[in-house]
Motif scaffolding. Structure first.
Motif, PDB file in Angstrom:
ATOM      1  N   LEU A  30      30.738 -13.695  -7.161  1.00 12.59           N
ATOM      2  CA  LEU A  30      31.272 -15.006  -7.549  1.00 12.59           C
ATOM      3  C   LEU A  30      32.635 -15.239  -6.906  1.00 12.59           C
ATOM      4  O   LEU A  30      33.443 -14.315  -6.824  1.00 12.59           O
ATOM      5  CB  LEU A  30      31.401 -15.104  -9.074  1.00 12.59           C
ATOM      6  CG  LEU A  30      30.086 -15.298  -9.833  1.00 12.59           C
ATOM      7  CD1 LEU A  30      30.302 -15.106 -11.333  1.00 12.59           C
ATOM      8  CD2 LEU A  30      29.494 -16.683  -9.566  1.00 12.59           C
ATOM      9  N   PRO A  31      32.886 -16.466  -6.472  1.00 11.41           N
ATOM     10  CA  PRO A  31      34.169 -16.762  -5.818  1.00 11.41           C
ATOM     11  C   PRO A  31      35.285 -16.916  -6.837  1.00 11.41           C
ATOM     12  O   PRO A  31      35.031 -17.178  -8.013  1.00 11.41           O
ATOM     13  CB  PRO A  31      33.893 -18.097  -5.128  1.00 11.41           C
ATOM     14  CG  PRO A  31      32.838 -18.744  -5.953  1.00 11.41           C
ATOM     15  CD  PRO A  31      32.001 -17.650  -6.546  1.00 11.41           C
ATOM     16  N   VAL A  33      37.785 -19.326  -7.013  1.00  9.36           N
ATOM     17  CA  VAL A  33      38.445 -20.588  -6.667  1.00  9.36           C
ATOM     18  C   VAL A  33      38.368 -21.537  -7.861  1.00  9.36           C
ATOM     19  O   VAL A  33      37.504 -21.396  -8.719  1.00  9.36           O
ATOM     20  CB  VAL A  33      37.789 -21.257  -5.433  1.00  9.36           C
ATOM     21  CG1 VAL A  33      37.963 -20.403  -4.189  1.00  9.36           C
ATOM     22  CG2 VAL A  33      36.310 -21.557  -5.681  1.00  9.36           C
ATOM     23  N   GLU A  34      39.283 -22.460  -7.877  1.00  7.29           N
ATOM     24  CA  GLU A  34      39.320 -23.471  -8.938  1.00  7.29           C
ATOM     25  C   GLU A  34      38.684 -24.757  -8.414  1.00  7.29           C
ATOM     26  O   GLU A  34      38.740 -25.028  -7.208  1.00  7.29           O
ATOM     27  CB  GLU A  34      40.779 -23.767  -9.322  1.00  7.29           C
ATOM     28  CG  GLU A  34      41.495 -22.608 -10.001  1.00  7.29           C
ATOM     29  CD  GLU A  34      40.866 -22.235 -11.330  1.00  7.29           C
ATOM     30  OE1 GLU A  34      40.517 -23.152 -12.103  1.00  7.29           O
ATOM     31  OE2 GLU A  34      40.716 -21.012 -11.595  1.00  7.29           O
ATOM     32  N   THR A  69      29.271 -18.761  -3.521  1.00  4.70           N
ATOM     33  CA  THR A  69      28.628 -17.823  -4.441  1.00  4.70           C
ATOM     34  C   THR A  69      27.510 -17.143  -3.639  1.00  4.70           C
ATOM     35  O   THR A  69      26.697 -17.833  -3.018  1.00  4.70           O
ATOM     36  CB  THR A  69      28.047 -18.587  -5.641  1.00  4.70           C
ATOM     37  OG1 THR A  69      29.133 -19.254  -6.302  1.00  4.70           O
ATOM     38  CG2 THR A  69      27.354 -17.651  -6.620  1.00  4.70           C
ATOM     39  N   TRP A  71      24.381 -15.847  -3.109  1.00  2.09           N
ATOM     40  CA  TRP A  71      23.035 -15.805  -3.684  1.00  2.09           C
ATOM     41  C   TRP A  71      22.208 -14.641  -3.152  1.00  2.09           C
ATOM     42  O   TRP A  71      21.255 -14.229  -3.794  1.00  2.09           O
ATOM     43  CB  TRP A  71      22.300 -17.122  -3.394  1.00  2.09           C
ATOM     44  CG  TRP A  71      22.697 -18.252  -4.290  1.00  2.09           C
ATOM     45  CD1 TRP A  71      23.919 -18.848  -4.374  1.00  2.09           C
ATOM     46  CD2 TRP A  71      21.856 -18.924  -5.238  1.00  2.09           C
ATOM     47  NE1 TRP A  71      23.888 -19.858  -5.315  1.00  2.09           N
ATOM     48  CE2 TRP A  71      22.632 -19.929  -5.855  1.00  2.09           C
ATOM     49  CE3 TRP A  71      20.517 -18.798  -5.608  1.00  2.09           C
ATOM     50  CZ2 TRP A  71      22.118 -20.794  -6.834  1.00  2.09           C
ATOM     51  CZ3 TRP A  71      20.002 -19.649  -6.582  1.00  2.09           C
ATOM     52  CH2 TRP A  71      20.798 -20.627  -7.190  1.00  2.09           C
ATOM     53  N   TYR A  79      19.636 -17.031 -12.313  1.00  2.00           N
ATOM     54  CA  TYR A  79      18.536 -17.957 -11.999  1.00  2.00           C
ATOM     55  C   TYR A  79      17.278 -17.176 -11.581  1.00  2.00           C
ATOM     56  O   TYR A  79      16.855 -16.254 -12.255  1.00  2.00           O
ATOM     57  CB  TYR A  79      18.958 -18.952 -10.901  1.00  2.00           C
ATOM     58  CG  TYR A  79      20.320 -19.565 -11.104  1.00  2.00           C
ATOM     59  CD1 TYR A  79      20.607 -20.349 -12.222  1.00  2.00           C
ATOM     60  CD2 TYR A  79      21.351 -19.353 -10.183  1.00  2.00           C
ATOM     61  CE1 TYR A  79      21.872 -20.912 -12.410  1.00  2.00           C
ATOM     62  CE2 TYR A  79      22.615 -19.921 -10.377  1.00  2.00           C
ATOM     63  CZ  TYR A  79      22.861 -20.690 -11.488  1.00  2.00           C
ATOM     64  OH  TYR A  79      24.101 -21.238 -11.667  1.00  2.00           O
ATOM     65  N   ILE A 427      30.969 -12.058 -16.229  1.00  2.00           N
ATOM     66  CA  ILE A 427      31.121 -13.132 -15.253  1.00  2.00           C
ATOM     67  C   ILE A 427      32.582 -13.265 -14.816  1.00  2.00           C
ATOM     68  O   ILE A 427      32.874 -13.490 -13.646  1.00  2.00           O
ATOM     69  CB  ILE A 427      30.571 -14.458 -15.828  1.00  2.00           C
ATOM     70  CG1 ILE A 427      29.043 -14.382 -15.846  1.00  2.00           C
ATOM     71  CG2 ILE A 427      31.040 -15.656 -15.008  1.00  2.00           C
ATOM     72  CD1 ILE A 427      28.370 -15.626 -16.364  1.00  2.00           C
ATOM     73  N   PHE A 433      26.452 -11.412 -11.270  1.00  2.00           N
ATOM     74  CA  PHE A 433      26.225 -12.778 -11.757  1.00  2.00           C
ATOM     75  C   PHE A 433      24.869 -12.853 -12.442  1.00  2.00           C
ATOM     76  O   PHE A 433      23.837 -12.559 -11.858  1.00  2.00           O
ATOM     77  CB  PHE A 433      26.314 -13.788 -10.611  1.00  2.00           C
ATOM     78  CG  PHE A 433      26.262 -15.237 -11.059  1.00  2.00           C
ATOM     79  CD1 PHE A 433      26.670 -15.635 -12.332  1.00  2.00           C
ATOM     80  CD2 PHE A 433      25.809 -16.221 -10.189  1.00  2.00           C
ATOM     81  CE1 PHE A 433      26.627 -16.967 -12.731  1.00  2.00           C
ATOM     82  CE2 PHE A 433      25.760 -17.565 -10.572  1.00  2.00           C
ATOM     83  CZ  PHE A 433      26.170 -17.928 -11.860  1.00  2.00           C
ATOM     84  N   HIS A 491      31.659 -22.435 -19.068  1.00  3.51           N
ATOM     85  CA  HIS A 491      30.870 -22.266 -17.852  1.00  3.51           C
ATOM     86  C   HIS A 491      29.436 -21.910 -18.183  1.00  3.51           C
ATOM     87  O   HIS A 491      28.508 -22.388 -17.581  1.00  3.51           O
ATOM     88  CB  HIS A 491      31.461 -21.157 -16.975  1.00  3.51           C
ATOM     89  CG  HIS A 491      32.556 -21.652 -16.093  1.00  3.51           C
ATOM     90  ND1 HIS A 491      33.522 -20.839 -15.595  1.00  3.51           N
ATOM     91  CD2 HIS A 491      32.823 -22.888 -15.621  1.00  3.51           C
ATOM     92  CE1 HIS A 491      34.349 -21.558 -14.851  1.00  3.51           C
ATOM     93  NE2 HIS A 491      33.956 -22.798 -14.864  1.00  3.51           N
ATOM     94  N   ASN A 493      27.692 -22.662 -20.691  1.00  2.00           N
ATOM     95  CA  ASN A 493      26.919 -23.846 -21.060  1.00  2.00           C
ATOM     96  C   ASN A 493      26.450 -24.571 -19.801  1.00  2.00           C
ATOM     97  O   ASN A 493      25.331 -25.022 -19.723  1.00  2.00           O
ATOM     98  CB  ASN A 493      27.771 -24.799 -21.910  1.00  2.00           C
ATOM     99  CG  ASN A 493      27.948 -24.237 -23.312  1.00  2.00           C
ATOM    100  OD1 ASN A 493      27.100 -23.484 -23.776  1.00  2.00           O
ATOM    101  ND2 ASN A 493      29.037 -24.594 -23.963  1.00  2.00           N
ATOM    102  N   GLY A 494      27.339 -24.610 -18.841  1.00  3.71           N
ATOM    103  CA  GLY A 494      26.995 -25.292 -17.609  1.00  3.71           C
ATOM    104  C   GLY A 494      25.933 -24.580 -16.796  1.00  3.71           C
ATOM    105  O   GLY A 494      25.169 -25.207 -16.089  1.00  3.71           O
ATOM    106  N   ILE A 495      25.875 -23.273 -16.900  1.00  5.44           N
ATOM    107  CA  ILE A 495      24.983 -22.549 -15.998  1.00  5.44           C
ATOM    108  C   ILE A 495      23.735 -22.017 -16.663  1.00  5.44           C
ATOM    109  O   ILE A 495      22.861 -21.495 -15.986  1.00  5.44           O
ATOM    110  CB  ILE A 495      25.713 -21.362 -15.330  1.00  5.44           C
ATOM    111  CG1 ILE A 495      26.210 -20.404 -16.398  1.00  5.44           C
ATOM    112  CG2 ILE A 495      26.827 -21.855 -14.429  1.00  5.44           C
ATOM    113  CD1 ILE A 495      26.819 -19.152 -15.853  1.00  5.44           C
TER     114      ILE A 495
END
Lengths: 502, 502
Positions: A30-31, A33-34, A69, A71, A79, A427, A433, A491, A493-495
């Motif tokens: 995982l990167p 960065v913001e 990211t 993969w 995923y 995470i 990830f 996060h 929740n988002g992913i």
């Protein structure tokens, strides 16, 4: 950029990729960065003058790469996999190099015909009933769509059109709009969000039916839903069965759903986006028992079979169902034979344009061989088993449900709160990830084998990192004071990919 | 395939492409194969064992290549161009190499953010009103879709959803299904078939309104159609304006259509698939006068701007129109700012998955520079003018309508029958490829400058071939007895892109 510059730049790009894969374990998956990092780094306008390719590759390494990211890192377990392999990259270089658009047969005969050939090859590898194949006597055939989302929507639209034709034949005075409003689609509450989206996009009410405790949509449930809806004057039209749900990789029993659909003339689409790839190994084909009842079947070759996105392999039993739904030209009867055996693929899909996507499917099947692809699937499943054994051997954990394909779901016995925190802490470290889903109302972590590079040693590394974090978590005195507790859950929740499961 | 094999194979593939482009003039633009040629050449099953990459590349040259229509040949003048350039190929190698899927920001921050940056760059290059850009204060923004077909459908679905929301706000008791059935979409009878298909796929009645003698849809015509439909209780919902029609590259006057749409709250989508690219040159921007009335705007960068398919640049004035229509998750108000400025692009499109497509847009813009891209457009337009002058200087021909962008339409004064025969004979020779359309009920041949390699000398070669064939045709004694008269006309029916014009 002239030929010589292209030669040098391409060579440097290829070296960059080789280096990337040979040293991918040195990178966090995982990167760090913001949001907005790249907007700040890049200029506000395109350059007026051409830039040297070295500057461009340098910008790629320095500015783009830190926000990637990975993969295809051996430590990417979120995923499901996304295909990537050297043979696939070669196939795409060839495709981009030709830069053709396969609008019609004549627009590039090889584009249409290689798609027919490779879809026959692949359909046979999967052990699909012959009726789905272009090389059978009937009107079945395969086509490459962009994604499983697209295939689900294509099948929904074809189902709608077919039902209108059928009902109009029975009663020509029926009003099309009134009919359409009564159509209902069905799938399980474990479906991927793209299935629900197909209902939204295709303007068809989509019922997410309750799956059984194992995450499977059962025939009885579907039958009951049909009856309820019919009693209300609605018309069952379309069913999406999931072979390998997104959350826990559950398999709906086609042998139960199929007869229910066939009896009511309801279109049955099989979404085997991820797990369908495993049917190239005969030992897994029992999981598609009943596939002969289906009207359409889709596997994302670009998920688990080393072909780069986008390459979603879709078969239909009757290509005319697509052509009638999508053709905006007149169909000349003279062309009937050509249309079936040398298809005008633009009438099998939503957009007009199409790339030479079969080239990458072809290079992958040729350079790996059927045997190489089967070995890839079997190796990945056995790595998942290996990981499941490691987790099971630690009595703080429960592996549940049974691992399926390359997916292992697990949780802490200690409760959902701690399982959530564990995932969140992992995470935050950015070296592994994974994403979460819900199983029988419990929060579980999904660990998927995705990268073709993942080895037993990588699995052991994963497990050792997970154990270390668990030690810190279960023994609260040792919890690292840096552990954040809010942003990562946001996060998550988002992913979470299992947003629809109840 | 290990790293070393990949290195060698990629090198050989790149050399093959360089050789392809350096010697492309030695190839016929159209292949000499019969339907089914490749089905006969290739085995019926995928190989069991892996094949050596040399065998695969050899098969490509010997079996695939003979069935390719060379879209990037300097003698390909059919349809419209499809982008292909060395910088674009490099961008795609990088994208395939990473093999990421930009599901969410976190799934690869650089993927989302580079798309924002490059769409801002490109929108500014085109001189689009700021309201369409992500870098403005408002909710506008750009997104890369797969094709203009997809963009037209995306906008149609968003328009439908928006109209339902609007009408429900006025009268909450209205039934959604009843409303939807009343919605009507409008475009001109010169539209691309994909526009009509969007109506079919999106379940909206699509009226193809009569264009004026110059192929433009006029404001008065649209206004009248709205009135007719409203009088019947229907609801105008969606309009597709064409900037550069597929047949003759006519430009609908946005300054006429826009006010009519805005007054009725009807969504105006601008399909500038091909010709929109020219707006990077300020001298052509007058052709999009009135663009500020539009709700969405689409240009296929993969057509005329040297980026490989698929890269269709779409802008919307209000991204929430897409999000409301396509999001199947709950929209958290907390995310509002992130959603606009760092978009969750999966809610801006139909499929869930998305490639790192902005990379090729980025490499092309950087390696050509804005100046290089403008030069490309201007050179191509001036080559078209050169060809038009050559044709006009021969009094057996009429150039009609006025050449627009890279397109020249022409016909023999001698009558449609001979123009058809001329095209048919030229196609039979396979050295030039053009398709036909209808203009003011006359059969005309479309000659489009497509390849980045086309030179003045290539144009002279084209013209000399056309003249020779005309000499043979107009002087019947000299007609080659081999000239076939049936099959090619059938092909022409199949390849005419102007299938919808009356």
């Amino acid at each position: 950029m002239d030929s010589e510059q292209f030669r040098e730049c391409a060579k440097a790009t290829i070296e960059m990729l080789i280096d990337y894969y040979e040293n991918i374990r040195n990178r966090n998956v995982l990167p760090s960065v913001e949001p907005g990092y790249l907007l700040k780094l890049l200029p506000e306008n395109a350059p007026e003058e051409p830039e040297d390719w070295k500057t461009v590759l340098n910008d790629f390494s320095e500015k783009i790469m830190p926000g990637v990211t990975h993969w295809n890192s051996p430590h990417f377990h979120a995923y499901y996999p996304t295909g990537c392999s050297y043979p696939s990259i070669i196939g795409n270089i060839l495709s981009d190099g030709l830069g053709i658009i396969g609008l019609t047969w004549m627009a590039s005969p090889a584009c249409t015909e290689l798609e027919v050939v490779t879809m026959n090859w692949f359909g046979k590898l999967l052990g699909l009933p012959e009726v789905f194949l272009n090389c059978s006597d009937g009107p079945g055939g395969g086509v490459i769509q962009g994604s499983a989302s697209e295939a689900t929507l294509v099948a929904l639209l074809a189902a709608k059109d077919k039902m209108i034709r059928r009902l109009t034949q029975i009663n020509p005075s029926l009003d099309h709009d009134t009919m359409k409003n009564k159509f209902v689609a069905y799938t399980s509450d474990q479906c991927n969000s793209s299935v629900e989206k197909a209902g939204v996009l295709g303007s068809m009410k989509m019922r997410l039916l309750k799956s059984d405790p194992n995450g499977k949509l059962r025939g009885e449930t579907l039958k009951k839903a049909f009856e309820e809806d019919k009693a209300q004057g609605l018309i069952p039209c379309y069913v999406v069965a999931n072979l390998g749900t997104t959350g826990t990789c559950a398999f709906d029993p086609l042998y139960e759903l199929g007869p229910v659909c066939n009896e009511e003339n309801v279109w049955l689409h099989v979404d085997a986006a991820y797990a369908g790839a495993a049917f190239i190994c005969p030992e897994y084909r029992h999981l598609m028992k009943g596939v002969e009842y289906a009207d359409s079947f889709d596997v994302n070759v670009h998920k688990w079979l080393l072909v780069n996105f986008d390459c979603s392999a879709m078969w239909v039993k009757d290509c005319y169902d697509l052509i009638y739904a999508f053709d905006v030209q007149r169909i000349y009867l003279d062309d009937v034979n050509t249309t079936i055996k040398i298809p005008d693929y633009r009438h099998w899909q939503m957009p007009l344009g199409r790339r030479f996507r079969s080239l990458k499917l072809w290079t992958v099947m040729k350079m790996y061989g059927a045997d190489g692809l089967r070995k890839h699937i079997r190796d990945q499943i056995s790595l998942a088993q290996y990981f499941a054994n490691l987790v099971s051997s630690d009595d703080r954990f429960i592996v549940e449900p049974e691992p399926a394909m390359g997916l292992v779901c697990f949780r802490l016995k200690d409760g959902d709160q701690n399982t959530k925190k564990l995932l969140q802490n992992l995470i935050e470290k950015k070296v592994l990830f994974m994403v979460a889903c819900t199983y029988r109302s419990r929060f579980v972590i999904r660990y998927v084998i995705t990268s073709r590079l993942t080895t037993k040693e990588d699995i052991e590394t994963s497990w050792s990192i997970i154990k270390d974090e668990t030690n810190l978590l279960i023994n609260p005195d040792k919890i690292n004071s840096n552990t954040k507790s809010i942003s990562a859950i946001d996060h998550l929740n988002g992913i979470s990919i299992c947003e629809k499961s109840k």
